[in-house]
Scaffold this motif. Structure first.
Motif, PDB file in Angstrom:
ATOM      1  N   LEU A   1      -8.589 -13.247   7.719  1.00  0.00           N
ATOM      2  CA  LEU A   1      -7.652 -12.219   7.027  1.00  0.00           C
ATOM      3  C   LEU A   1      -6.629 -11.849   8.216  1.00  0.00           C
ATOM      4  O   LEU A   1      -6.862 -11.895   9.386  1.00  0.00           O
ATOM      5  CB  LEU A   1      -8.191 -10.863   6.638  1.00  0.00           C
ATOM      6  N   ALA A   2      -5.366 -11.776   7.779  1.00  0.00           N
ATOM      7  CA  ALA A   2      -4.224 -11.270   8.903  1.00  0.00           C
ATOM      8  C   ALA A   2      -3.466 -10.358   8.268  1.00  0.00           C
ATOM      9  O   ALA A   2      -2.979 -10.295   7.261  1.00  0.00           O
ATOM     10  CB  ALA A   2      -3.583 -12.575   9.533  1.00  0.00           C
ATOM     11  N   ARG A   3      -2.653  -9.834   9.112  1.00  0.00           N
ATOM     12  CA  ARG A   3      -1.528  -8.700   8.684  1.00  0.00           C
ATOM     13  C   ARG A   3      -0.308  -9.266   8.912  1.00  0.00           C
ATOM     14  O   ARG A   3       0.087 -10.209   9.867  1.00  0.00           O
ATOM     15  CB  ARG A   3      -1.941  -7.627   9.956  1.00  0.00           C
ATOM     16  N   VAL A   4       0.416  -9.018   8.222  1.00  0.00           N
ATOM     17  CA  VAL A   4       1.918  -9.227   8.350  1.00  0.00           C
ATOM     18  C   VAL A   4       2.790  -8.041   8.534  1.00  0.00           C
ATOM     19  O   VAL A   4       2.698  -6.951   7.747  1.00  0.00           O
ATOM     20  CB  VAL A   4       2.661  -9.961   6.921  1.00  0.00           C
ATOM     21  N   PRO A   5       3.032  -7.609   9.832  1.00  0.00           N
ATOM     22  CA  PRO A   5       3.747  -6.377  10.289  1.00  0.00           C
ATOM     23  C   PRO A   5       5.099  -6.143   9.242  1.00  0.00           C
ATOM     24  O   PRO A   5       5.581  -6.673   8.854  1.00  0.00           O
ATOM     25  CB  PRO A   5       4.066  -6.281  11.584  1.00  0.00           C
ATOM     26  N   ALA A   6       5.182  -4.711   8.847  1.00  0.00           N
ATOM     27  CA  ALA A   6       6.232  -4.175   8.057  1.00  0.00           C
ATOM     28  C   ALA A   6       7.540  -4.494   9.116  1.00  0.00           C
ATOM     29  O   ALA A   6       8.537  -4.665   8.190  1.00  0.00           O
ATOM     30  CB  ALA A   6       6.130  -2.715   7.928  1.00  0.00           C
ATOM     31  N   ALA A   7       7.638  -4.614  10.114  1.00  0.00           N
ATOM     32  CA  ALA A   7       8.736  -4.786  10.881  1.00  0.00           C
ATOM     33  C   ALA A   7       9.152  -6.209  10.767  1.00  0.00           C
ATOM     34  O   ALA A   7      10.354  -6.692  10.977  1.00  0.00           O
ATOM     35  CB  ALA A   7       8.470  -4.542  12.569  1.00  0.00           C
ATOM     36  N   ASP A   8       8.090  -7.235  10.353  1.00  0.00           N
ATOM     37  CA  ASP A   8       8.462  -8.617  10.138  1.00  0.00           C
ATOM     38  C   ASP A   8       9.089  -8.564   8.662  1.00  0.00           C
ATOM     39  O   ASP A   8       8.425  -8.969   7.703  1.00  0.00           O
ATOM     40  CB  ASP A   8       7.264  -9.591  10.320  1.00  0.00           C
ATOM     41  N   THR A   9      10.373  -8.344   8.657  1.00  0.00           N
ATOM     42  CA  THR A   9      11.149  -8.386   7.237  1.00  0.00           C
ATOM     43  C   THR A   9      11.133  -9.542   6.734  1.00  0.00           C
ATOM     44  O   THR A   9      11.299  -9.702   5.435  1.00  0.00           O
ATOM     45  CB  THR A   9      12.581  -7.605   7.436  1.00  0.00           C
ATOM     46  N   VAL A  10      10.974 -10.774   7.447  1.00  0.00           N
ATOM     47  CA  VAL A  10      11.087 -12.196   7.107  1.00  0.00           C
ATOM     48  C   VAL A  10       9.749 -12.528   6.092  1.00  0.00           C
ATOM     49  O   VAL A  10       9.757 -12.991   4.966  1.00  0.00           O
ATOM     50  CB  VAL A  10      11.369 -13.046   7.805  1.00  0.00           C
ATOM     51  N   GLY A  11       8.825 -12.212   7.093  1.00  0.00           N
ATOM     52  CA  GLY A  11       7.414 -12.203   6.293  1.00  0.00           C
ATOM     53  C   GLY A  11       7.119 -11.569   5.040  1.00  0.00           C
ATOM     54  O   GLY A  11       6.524 -11.874   4.171  1.00  0.00           O
ATOM     55  N   ILE A  12       7.469 -10.325   5.192  1.00  0.00           N
ATOM     56  CA  ILE A  12       7.339  -9.285   4.041  1.00  0.00           C
ATOM     57  C   ILE A  12       8.094  -9.656   2.813  1.00  0.00           C
ATOM     58  O   ILE A  12       7.810  -9.804   1.742  1.00  0.00           O
ATOM     59  CB  ILE A  12       7.883  -7.825   4.384  1.00  0.00           C
ATOM     60  N   ALA A  13       9.355 -10.263   3.179  1.00  0.00           N
ATOM     61  CA  ALA A  13      10.224 -10.681   2.144  1.00  0.00           C
ATOM     62  C   ALA A  13       9.793 -12.214   1.328  1.00  0.00           C
ATOM     63  O   ALA A  13       9.651 -12.271   0.273  1.00  0.00           O
ATOM     64  CB  ALA A  13      11.412 -11.177   2.615  1.00  0.00           C
ATOM     65  N   LEU A  14       9.063 -12.930   2.263  1.00  0.00           N
ATOM     66  CA  LEU A  14       8.167 -14.063   1.853  1.00  0.00           C
ATOM     67  C   LEU A  14       7.143 -13.735   0.683  1.00  0.00           C
ATOM     68  O   LEU A  14       6.995 -14.434  -0.136  1.00  0.00           O
ATOM     69  CB  LEU A  14       7.833 -14.942   2.791  1.00  0.00           C
ATOM     70  N   LEU A  15       6.408 -12.601   1.123  1.00  0.00           N
ATOM     71  CA  LEU A  15       5.129 -12.191   0.252  1.00  0.00           C
ATOM     72  C   LEU A  15       5.623 -11.712  -0.968  1.00  0.00           C
ATOM     73  O   LEU A  15       4.569 -11.364  -1.900  1.00  0.00           O
ATOM     74  CB  LEU A  15       4.455 -11.170   1.292  1.00  0.00           C
ATOM     75  N   THR A  16       6.797 -10.933  -0.898  1.00  0.00           N
ATOM     76  CA  THR A  16       7.173 -10.455  -2.075  1.00  0.00           C
ATOM     77  C   THR A  16       8.526 -11.228  -2.861  1.00  0.00           C
ATOM     78  O   THR A  16       9.019 -10.434  -3.871  1.00  0.00           O
ATOM     79  CB  THR A  16       7.716  -8.884  -2.023  1.00  0.00           C
ATOM     80  N   ALA A  17       8.574 -12.343  -2.714  1.00  0.00           N
ATOM     81  CA  ALA A  17       9.877 -13.158  -3.241  1.00  0.00           C
ATOM     82  C   ALA A  17       9.551 -13.218  -4.786  1.00  0.00           C
ATOM     83  O   ALA A  17       8.181 -13.510  -5.043  1.00  0.00           O
ATOM     84  CB  ALA A  17       9.973 -14.317  -2.667  1.00  0.00           C
ATOM     85  N   PRO A  18      10.429 -12.706  -5.660  1.00  0.00           N
ATOM     86  CA  PRO A  18      10.374 -13.065  -7.002  1.00  0.00           C
ATOM     87  C   PRO A  18      10.170 -14.373  -7.740  1.00  0.00           C
ATOM     88  O   PRO A  18       9.701 -14.449  -8.760  1.00  0.00           O
ATOM     89  CB  PRO A  18      11.591 -12.243  -7.708  1.00  0.00           C
TER      90      PRO A  18
END
Length: 502
Positions: free
Chosen positions: A461-478
């Protein structure tokens, strides 16, 4: 398979009772014991025969609202009965189905004549009392309440540290993995969830016992708003179970022979045909994949076989989160427009914690009495972990499926593939197996969490920090899941692993 049972061994549900408690003065809200007693009284009235005094078995669904000293004994004292068997059961959303199944088996084996299953929660009243700082005038709590087993006690330690050890943060892993496996985009999966949940709400809107008696559109369910915030991607508040309710339910079962002797009309009797149960490994990280459930598949396939392969006229597919009925309807080979409920779902009907399927069983009895032929009750517990299905019918089953064991665990285990090694330390390239993002009460992401496969095939398991906007966007891409994407994993200063896309 054995020959059909004789009338004195054929189990039938003869009475159902439900209570939804909405007092004008919330301080007068009924406690769980009172709700159960009221539901049992309604079930006896529904049967039209004096059966409570004749109960030789009663199962009480595990409740969370109020830690009684001895729930089974205290309920029996309220009812003025002393059945030979009075059991307060363990936690599990599937448990009401198990209690019904086992009660039917005892009747089929001649070990019981009249049995009851009941449960209740009063979370709405309790929550208001806590907020107001008021002590409720209910039965005194146990001096030393029995400690409930919590998810953190059987979850992987890594899951706890990453904040993904509660149902709302675990089921999204299955939602993403299953939809990706089926070839859907996130938008397509969300549209399926919205349509499915809207159909649940349409049934709740006509159910007089529902807590939210409203019909919601798919868009209202899936669109994040101030009142419908994202909780864990892709789930909004209207896509998860609602436990803040005051609800109780009960069923009474006896044999066909005893029902006839009591003068209960034949058109009131609903037959229990049989069912199946199986579990996944309790630690969800110790499973071979997340795009399905072997236990769910085998349980539902077995139930379908009991219906002689002709399918079901009415369904209750457990609905704590959308991925569960979406998986189930595919196993049952049902279309995307299927009506998955006779009750209304854990969001809209309400989720009295472990007791929803008791209400679902009552609703199924009502539906079958109206003329439908065969119904399926499918319940589930923990994290896609415990699965139990029960088949009910207007007519007796053609053969006995009740006197023998109902577990299909061996068949589920036989399908299981190799489980990757679970590691806490990893560095270098790692591929996403499934993922989610967790949000705060204001709708802002706190962090993403990814289940990864490392270069040697291990799982972590690993975290994607909220500050990593690119990573968060990849995880929530529609338009595309991040499943299969490779990035770099490393240890952060707090000791947790973090993943960043390449």
């Amino acid at each position: 398979m054995s020959h059909a049972l004789t009338p004195d061994r054929i189990p039938v549900i003869v009475g159902i009772g439900e209570v939804t408690d909405r007092p004008k003065d919330w301080t007068q809200g009924l406690e769980p014991l009172a709700l159960m007693a009221a539901a049992l009284a309604q079930a006896e009235e529904d049967a039209g025969a004096g059966l409570i005094a004749r109960l030789d078995s009663i199962d009480i669904v595990n409740q969370v609202t109020w830690p009684y000293a001895a729930p089974a004994a205290q309920l029996c004292e309220r009812l003025g009965i002393a059945p030979a068997r009075a059991v307060y059961g363990p936690v599990g959303g599937e448990s009401p189905i198990r209690y019904l199944h086992e009660a039917a088996g005892r009747i089929a084996r001649g070990e019981s004549t009249v049995a009851a299953i009941c449960g209740a929660e009063s979370q709405s009243t309790l929550g208001k009392a806590r907020k107001a700082g008021i002590d409720l005038p209910w039965t005194p709590k146990a001096e030393k309440p029995a400690r409930s087993v919590r998810a953190s006690e059987f979850a992987n330690e890594m899951a706890i540290r990453h904040g993904v050890f509660r149902p709302i943060t675990v089921y999204p892993f299955y939602d993403a993995a299953t939809a990706h496996h089926w070839g859907q985009t996130p938008d397509e999966a969300l549209a399926e969830s919205g349509g499915l949940w809207s159909r649940y709400s349409s049934v709740a809107a006509t159910n007089p016992y529902a807590w939210l008696g409203r019909d919601f559109t798919p868009e209202a369910i899936t669109t994040p708003t101030a009142d419908n915030r994202l909780i864990a991607w892709p789930y909004t508040k209207l896509m998860v179970a609602n436990p803040t309710v005051n609800q109780g339910a009960a069923l009474i079962m006896t044999s066909l022979g005893a029902a006839r002797a009591a003068g209960i009309a034949e058109d009131r009797l609903i037959h229990v045909w049989g069912g199946a149960a199986a579990n996944e490994p309790r630690d969800y990280l110790a499973r071979d994949h997340f795009h399905g459930s072997h236990a769910q598949d085998v349980v539902l396939e077995t139930a379908l076989g009991l219906a002689n392969g002709s399918g079901f006229d009415a369904l209750e597919l457990y609905s704590c989160f959308p991925c569960v009925p979406k998986m189930a309807r595919r196993t049952l080979r049902l279309g995307a427009d299927v009506m998955p409920t006779v009750t209304g779902g854990l969001t809209f009907f309400g989720a009295p914690l472990n007791d929803y399927m008791t209400h679902a069983a009552c609703a199924m009895v009502r539906r079958l009495r109206e003329g439908e032929g065969v119904g399926l009750l499918y319940g589930q517990g923990e994290f896609v972990t415990k699965h139990h299905a029960l088949v009910l019918g207007r007519q007796p089953a053609e053969a006995d499926h009740l006197t023998g064991p109902y577990s299909v665990q061996a068949a589920a285990d036989a399908r299981r593939g190799p489980v990757p090694a679970i590691v806490e330390a990893a560095a270098g390239k790692a591929r996403i197996e499934t993922h989610t993002v967790i949000y705060d009460r204001d709708g802002a992401p706190t962090h993403g969490v990814v289940i990864l496969r490392t270069a040697d095939g291990s799982r972590t398991l690993a975290r994607v920090p909220a500050a990593d906007t690119v990573g968060i966007a990849l995880l929530t891409a529609p338009e595309r899941y991040a499943i299969g994407l490779t990035g770099e994993v490393r240890q952060a200063e707090d000791g947790l692993l973090e993943w960043r896309p390449n």
